[in-house]
Structures are given as structure tokens and as C-alpha cells.
Motif scaffolding. Structure first.
Motif, PDB file in Angstrom:
ATOM      1  N   VAL A  50      13.938  23.468  -9.130  1.00 22.09           N
ATOM      2  CA  VAL A  50      12.799  24.060  -9.833  1.00 22.09           C
ATOM      3  C   VAL A  50      13.055  25.536 -10.119  1.00 22.09           C
ATOM      4  O   VAL A  50      12.559  26.084 -11.110  1.00 22.09           O
ATOM      5  N   THR A  51      13.850  26.192  -9.265  1.00 23.22           N
ATOM      6  CA  THR A  51      14.238  27.578  -9.546  1.00 23.22           C
ATOM      7  C   THR A  51      15.167  27.624 -10.758  1.00 23.22           C
ATOM      8  O   THR A  51      15.003  28.452 -11.659  1.00 23.22           O
ATOM      9  N   ALA A  67      11.439  34.635  -7.545  1.00 22.35           N
ATOM     10  CA  ALA A  67      11.328  35.966  -6.954  1.00 22.35           C
ATOM     11  C   ALA A  67      12.517  36.273  -6.052  1.00 22.35           C
ATOM     12  O   ALA A  67      13.027  37.406  -6.025  1.00 22.35           O
ATOM     13  N   THR A  68      12.983  35.270  -5.321  1.00 18.71           N
ATOM     14  CA  THR A  68      14.117  35.490  -4.416  1.00 18.71           C
ATOM     15  C   THR A  68      15.406  35.709  -5.188  1.00 18.71           C
ATOM     16  O   THR A  68      16.222  36.575  -4.831  1.00 18.71           O
ATOM     17  N   VAL A  69      15.630  34.943  -6.255  1.00 17.61           N
ATOM     18  CA  VAL A  69      16.824  35.162  -7.077  1.00 17.61           C
ATOM     19  C   VAL A  69      16.806  36.573  -7.671  1.00 17.61           C
ATOM     20  O   VAL A  69      17.825  37.276  -7.673  1.00 17.61           O
ATOM     21  N   ALA A  70      15.645  37.002  -8.163  1.00 13.83           N
ATOM     22  CA  ALA A  70      15.542  38.358  -8.714  1.00 13.83           C
ATOM     23  C   ALA A  70      15.803  39.406  -7.640  1.00 13.83           C
ATOM     24  O   ALA A  70      16.454  40.423  -7.901  1.00 13.83           O
ATOM     25  N   ALA A  73       2.963  37.774 -12.952  1.00 13.48           N
ATOM     26  CA  ALA A  73       4.110  38.336 -12.243  1.00 13.48           C
ATOM     27  C   ALA A  73       5.316  37.416 -12.357  1.00 13.48           C
ATOM     28  O   ALA A  73       6.456  37.874 -12.491  1.00 13.48           O
ATOM     29  N   PHE A  74       5.065  36.089 -12.321  1.00 17.44           N
ATOM     30  CA  PHE A  74       6.173  35.160 -12.418  1.00 17.44           C
ATOM     31  C   PHE A  74       6.824  35.205 -13.788  1.00 17.44           C
ATOM     32  O   PHE A  74       8.044  35.083 -13.913  1.00 17.44           O
ATOM     33  N   ASP A  75       6.035  35.400 -14.843  1.00 14.14           N
ATOM     34  CA  ASP A  75       6.603  35.501 -16.180  1.00 14.14           C
ATOM     35  C   ASP A  75       7.650  36.603 -16.248  1.00 14.14           C
ATOM     36  O   ASP A  75       8.677  36.476 -16.930  1.00 14.14           O
ATOM     37  N   ASP A  76       7.403  37.706 -15.551  1.00 18.15           N
ATOM     38  CA  ASP A  76       8.353  38.815 -15.549  1.00 18.15           C
ATOM     39  C   ASP A  76       9.635  38.450 -14.822  1.00 18.15           C
ATOM     40  O   ASP A  76      10.668  39.080 -15.026  1.00 18.15           O
ATOM     41  N   LEU A  77       9.573  37.419 -13.951  1.00 21.12           N
ATOM     42  CA  LEU A  77      10.744  37.050 -13.154  1.00 21.12           C
ATOM     43  C   LEU A  77      11.595  35.972 -13.804  1.00 21.12           C
ATOM     44  O   LEU A  77      12.683  35.680 -13.342  1.00 21.12           O
ATOM     45  N   ARG A  78      11.094  35.347 -14.875  1.00 25.25           N
ATOM     46  CA  ARG A  78      11.781  34.167 -15.398  1.00 25.25           C
ATOM     47  C   ARG A  78      13.234  34.449 -15.778  1.00 25.25           C
ATOM     48  O   ARG A  78      14.125  33.692 -15.434  1.00 25.25           O
ATOM     49  N   ARG A  79      13.471  35.540 -16.478  1.00 27.21           N
ATOM     50  CA  ARG A  79      14.842  35.807 -16.902  1.00 27.21           C
ATOM     51  C   ARG A  79      15.733  36.134 -15.716  1.00 27.21           C
ATOM     52  O   ARG A  79      16.806  35.559 -15.549  1.00 27.21           O
ATOM     53  N   ASP A  80      15.272  37.049 -14.836  1.00 27.43           N
ATOM     54  CA  ASP A  80      16.090  37.445 -13.694  1.00 27.43           C
ATOM     55  C   ASP A  80      16.071  36.421 -12.581  1.00 27.43           C
ATOM     56  O   ASP A  80      16.927  36.442 -11.706  1.00 27.43           O
ATOM     57  N   GLY A  81      15.090  35.509 -12.599  1.00 29.80           N
ATOM     58  CA  GLY A  81      14.914  34.589 -11.489  1.00 29.80           C
ATOM     59  C   GLY A  81      15.587  33.249 -11.638  1.00 29.80           C
ATOM     60  O   GLY A  81      15.401  32.377 -10.797  1.00 29.80           O
ATOM     61  N   VAL A  82      16.363  33.027 -12.689  1.00 24.31           N
ATOM     62  CA  VAL A  82      17.059  31.758 -12.877  1.00 24.31           C
ATOM     63  C   VAL A  82      18.509  31.903 -12.426  1.00 24.31           C
ATOM     64  O   VAL A  82      19.211  32.811 -12.879  1.00 24.31           O
ATOM     65  N   PRO A  83      18.988  31.029 -11.518  1.00 20.49           N
ATOM     66  CA  PRO A  83      20.378  31.150 -11.035  1.00 20.49           C
ATOM     67  C   PRO A  83      21.379  30.775 -12.112  1.00 20.49           C
ATOM     68  O   PRO A  83      21.035  30.285 -13.189  1.00 20.49           O
ATOM     69  N   ASP A  84      22.657  31.008 -11.800  1.00 19.30           N
ATOM     70  CA  ASP A  84      23.745  30.738 -12.748  1.00 19.30           C
ATOM     71  C   ASP A  84      24.315  29.333 -12.619  1.00 19.30           C
ATOM     72  O   ASP A  84      25.013  28.854 -13.523  1.00 19.30           O
ATOM     73  N   ALA A  85      24.064  28.676 -11.497  1.00 18.08           N
ATOM     74  CA  ALA A  85      24.560  27.318 -11.256  1.00 18.08           C
ATOM     75  C   ALA A  85      23.734  26.729 -10.127  1.00 18.08           C
ATOM     76  O   ALA A  85      23.066  27.447  -9.380  1.00 18.08           O
ATOM     77  N   VAL A  86      23.773  25.403 -10.009  1.00 19.35           N
ATOM     78  CA  VAL A  86      22.982  24.753  -8.962  1.00 19.35           C
ATOM     79  C   VAL A  86      23.763  23.587  -8.370  1.00 19.35           C
ATOM     80  O   VAL A  86      24.413  22.822  -9.084  1.00 19.35           O
TER      81      VAL A  86
END
Length: 538
Positions: free
Chosen positions: A114-115, A85-88, A135-148
Motif C-alpha cells: 500500500v506504501t 510518512a516513513t519513506v519520506a 498532509a498525506f497528499d504532500d507525502l505522495r511523491r516523496d513517500g513512494v518507495p523505489d522497489a518492493v
């Protein structure tokens, strides 16, 4: 440079306190996100450092900690949903260019991982809490960062509770739970105060009831303590990481108890992965007496790596560097060369094996037969050893002085042929470096638990962690094989009962057979010295 606090709303309506530090200007920016249970305010200098280099920098209190409402359950699914949710939310801000790097150390590294792996997780320990799944399912695509960037990562409840070989970590877990567990803030000195009131606190049995003893000294309950010992999801994040495609920088210390987890994460990651393993403890701090040449500006290296990762400039490979102690030299290592069973071309197996009771290996001083008595355990906080074998509580071996300096970079192990007269036995191997004056420095340690018929000989491999150091000429290696390593680890009761629920202890007679036993060290035969930053960022 201001750092205002905003509140990021999660799928279940919880609003998480988040500090945001932006550089001057109006152009869209890449972002760095830190989610932590240790207090976002402590990261303000770090946020300013990222912002100075052109990043939007955010530090967030995880739910139930410090400025964020809700209930905190360490290593539970809310960290996945809240991170996504925060990444989104970050990507929806006017100042964001859409790029996000998840960053964290220790538990915060777990939050970052885990994010980053949310889209790959289908359940288990990272599953969403009830009511937030849709609600989390809707965030999966936008909620994954580009690097960790995961520094000294605590990969999960099971990984932190026990060694990979089974024995339970007592001192570290009691200290962490006393300081952070079941409370909104932190109290770093909590265990020290409890021990001052009850010096034998950690000896009380059963271990599962230790929380009640701690509560007396702390003035608060620790209801989550018992869940620590029932966790069973070891290896989940490493397995999920094999399908990841985003870049990873895994940072660890050879003096950190989670060093092997850091290496496993790096080695199993599916995307471009880099390992930086320095002469550091869990706090990523080195010996204060270390020379300046041995120090690394981690902040500058993180910035350089993040820019390369976001720009797609990293080679799609796995490689890393290991510091050779405080020498200021770094050894480049491919992914395979750091495993205990690997035999890369530049490290012949003959160069690694130090046989027991051999003039060219380790000479047996005493204790081929010894007693492992949990009422009188070998202590983890004392490097002193008995002068003779009249009352042997361990097997003791010593090498001749090294004729020349020795570089070690990679995984070490002891392979031992042993016998115990009890159905369950822990085998602890401690390796110490002795300088010519006799001063002892801890070098490596490992412990495994074996169950089997009493009196049956067994060949056991005890991993000794990942080494990175240079041993001077004249150094002697001292190896100890014991049945306990207390209070760092729970005492094996030798009755076959679960060590965390047992209330009765019994001694165990042990035998170490020198024939077929040996120490295996990762000796560097052909040195590949590199500068860490260019190697990590290529």
C-alpha cells in the motif's frame, strides 16, 4: 553494529517506534524498510544482514502495535499514510541516498504494497484516516518507495477472509484474530488454549458470534471480528498494481494459502515483476527433511535483487521460477504459463486433462452420489477416507500408478459436472499423492460456492492452486469431492442463508457426473530448469 530505536512522526502526530541499523561509514546509503504488526525486535538479525551488505535497514512497529502508540485497525488506511510518512522521513536523513526498498511478509507485505501504490490510490480501503488527507497528499511523491519485495502477501481483509470462490476461511482467521486481533502484542498460542477449554469451539453458530466464545477463553474482547466478514474490496491491490511502474519481487510458497494471491499480484503488476515460488509454507519454511540442494538463501537473493532493481538492471518484463518440490530443480515460467486456462506451446492441453472414470485418468471408486452433512463434515485436518461407499460423504477417485516421473509447474483445476438438491452448495476438491506403500501427502486443494436452483446440473471449475513438484513413478493420485472442508472453512448450511450468520444446518444430496468431468494438471512437457537467483535478477 548498533540498532537504536527512533520515533517517526506521522501526519496526525503519532510517533512510530522504528529500529534503524546502519553499516559503518558515512557515505549515503540505500534503505530497506519493514513495517510490521508482529514486533520490530524480531527483525534485528535481518536488519543486521541488510546492513552487512551496505543497506540502511529499518523495522517499524505499525501504529497500535508493540512499541507504537495509537489504535491498530488491520488493513485500514493508516498503513498507507504511515508508510508514506516513513519513506519520506527516510529520504530526509543524512545517511540516505534517497533510494528505498519496501520489504515485508504476510501483513507486512500488505504494508509495503500500500506504501508502494499510494500515489495510485484514490480511495477505498487504503484511503487516509480523517484529518490526515491533506498532509498525506504532500507525502505522495516523496513517500513512494523505489522497489518492493512482497513475500506471502496478505492482500487485504477480503482476500484473507474468503477463498476466491466464496467460502470463508475459519481456522486460519480464528487463529490470527485470537493471536493478534484487538491487542497491542501477540499471543501465538491463544487459539490452542481456547480449544483446550472448548474443543468444539469452532462448531458454535453463528460464526459472527465466535468472537464472544473466544473472548471467554482469551479473557478479552474481539470487536473487530465482525468487520472481517463484511469486507468487500477483493482485488483492489492487484488492480492498483497494474498501473505501477516500480519493480516487484513477489515471493510465495506452493504450500502457502495465499499462493494464488502472490501469483495474481505478480501477473497483474505493471512494472518489472519477478516471481519466486518455492516449496514453502506461509512462514517460508520448507520440509525439515528436504535435501540441502532444495534450499535457497532468501536473504542473499533479496539483496541481489534489490541492487539490480535500484540500479535499473532488471528487464522490463514479467517472469519467474517455480520449485519442483524438494527436488532442487526450478522451472522457469513466463507470465501466461501459470494461469489455469493457458495453453502455452510447451504444455499442450492434451497432456493436462485427466478425465473421470477413465482407464487413463481417474477411476471412480464410490460416491457418485453422496450426502454433504454439515453436522458430520469432511474434515480438513484428516486425510483418511472411508473404505467403502456404504455411507458416502464424498466422491472418491483414484488414478493408476504413474509410469514415469511427472513434473508439475503452474495452475491446476478440476472441471466437474455436478448437482445439489439445495440452493447453495460448496464444492471442495482435495487432491492427494499416494506413494506405492499407500502413504498420503496433500497435493492440492480448492473450494468454490455455487448458488442456483436445486436439482439443476452445473459445470463448475474448482481452481486447485499453483503446483510446483515432481511426482515419482508409481505415485497414484487420489481425488476427493466433498461438500465441506471443516474446520479450515466455514460449513455451508445449505439453507441459502449467509454461512457466517446462519444458525440452522441441513444436509445436501450431491451427484457428480463423470461424463464431462476431469482433472487438469500443469504437466511440464519441455523442461526449462534454471538457477533461481540469476533468473530472478536478470
Amino acid at each position: 553494529m548498533n540498532t537504536p530505536t527512533v520515533y517517526v512522526r506521522t501526519p496526525d502526530g503519532t510517533e512510530l517506534a522504528t529500529d534503524v541499523c546502519l553499516p559503518d561509514g558515512t557515505r549515503p546509503l540505500p534503505a530497506v524498510l519493514i513495517r510490521t504488526p508482529y514486533g520490530r525486535v524480531a527483525h534485528r538479525a535481518e536488519l543486521r544482514g541488510w546492513a552487512t551488505h551496505g543497506f540502511a535497514a529499518l523495522a517499524q512497529d505499525v501504529r497500535g502495535r508493540h512499541g507504537s502508540p495509537g489504535e491498530w485497525h488491520p488493513f485500514r488506511g493508516h498503513e498507507t499514510a504511515d508508510g508514506a510518512a516513513t519513506v519520506a522521513w527516510v529520504r530526509a536523513q543524512a545517511w540516505s541516498n534517497g533510494e528505498v526498498v519496501a520489504v515485508g511478509a504476510s501483513y507486512a507485505a500488505y504494508c509495503a504494497l500500500v506504501t508502494a501504490l499510494a500515489a495510485r490510490d484514490t480511495g477505498g480501503g487504503a484511503a487516509c484516516d480523517a484529518g490526515t488527507g491533506a498532509a498525506f497528499d504532500d507525502l505522495r511523491r516523496d513517500g513512494v518507495p523505489d522497489a518492493v519485495i512482497a513475500a506471502v502477501p496478505a492482500l487485504g481483509l477480503a482476500e484473507t477472509a474468503r477463498e476466491s470462490g466464496g467460502p470463508e476461511r475459519l481456522w486460519a482467521r480464528a487463529g490470527w484474530w485470537a493471536a493478534h486481533g484487538d491487542r497491542r502484542d501477540s499471543d501465538p498460542d491463544a487459539l490452542a488454549r481456547a480449544l483446550a477449554g472448548d474443543p468444539r469451539l469452532l462448531e458454535h453458530l453463528p460464526v459472527t458470534r465466535l468472537a464472544a466464545r473466544l473472548a471467554e477463553g482469551l479473557g478479552r474482547e474481539l470487536p473487530s471480528w465482525s468487520r472481517l466478514w463484511t469486507a468487500g474490496e477483493r482485488g483492489r491491490l492487484v488492480a492498483l498494481g497494474s498501473a505501477a511502474r516500480i519493480p516487484l519481487l513477489a515471493v510465495g510458497g506452493t504450500r502457502d494459502p495465499f499462493a494464488d494471491d502472490t501469483v495474481a499480484l505478480w501477473r497483474g503488476w505493471g512494472g518489472p515483476s519477478r516471481l519466486l515460488l518455492g516449496p514453502w509454507s506461509h512462514r517460508l519454511t520448507a520440509d525439515p527433511a528436504a535435501p540441502a540442494r532444495a534450499r535457497v538463501n532468501l536473504g542473499a537473493l533479496y539483496v541481489r535483487w534489490a541492487r539490480a532493481a535500484l540500479a535499473g538492471r532488471l528487464e522490463p518484463t514479467r517472469h519467474g521460477v517455480i520449485a519442483l518440490g524438494d527436488s532442487g530443480r526450478w522451472h522457469s515460467t513466463p507470465g501466461a504459463a501459470i494461469t489455469p486456462d493457458a495453453t502455452p506451446p510447451d504444455r499442450p492441453e492434451a497432456d493436462c486433462r485427466w478425465p473421470f472414470d477413465s482407464p487413463t485418468g481417474l477411476r471412480l471408486l464410490h460416491g457418485a452420489e453422496f450426502s454433504a452433512d454439515p453436522d458430520r463434515p469432511v474434515r480438513s485436518d484428516d486425510l483418511a477416507v472411508p473404505d467403502d461407499g456404504t455411507r458416502a460423504d464424498r466422491c472418491l477417485l483414484l488414478s493408476p500408478p504413474l509410469p514415469r516421473p511427472l513434473d508439475l509447474a503452474g495452475a491446476a483445476a478440476a472441471r466437474i459436472n455436478v448437482t445439489a438438491d439445495t440452493p447453495s452448495a460448496d464444492w471442495a476438491v482435495r487432491l492427494t499423492a499416494l506413494d506405492p506403500s499407500g502413504h498420503a501427502d496433500p497435493l492440492a486443494f480448492g473450494i468454490v460456492r455455487r448458488t442456483g436452483p436445486p436439482g439443476e446440473a452445473a459445470d463448475i471449475t474448482v481452481p486447485l492452486g499453483t503446483l510446483g513438484l515432481r511426482l515419482p513413478a508409481g505415485t497414484r493420485l487420489r481425488a476427493e469431492i466433498a461438500g465441506h472442508h471443516f474446520p479450515a472453512h466455514v460449513r455451508n448450511p445449505h439453507t441459502g442463508e449467509d454461512p457466517v450468520t446462519a444458525t440452522r444446518l441441513a444436509p445436501s444430496r450431491r451427484t457428480v457426473n463423470a461424463r464431462g468431468s476431469a482433472l487438469h494438471l500443469p504437466v511440464v512437457a519441455r523442461r526449462r530448469y534454471v538457477e533461481p537467483a540469476p533468473e530472478i535478477c536478470r
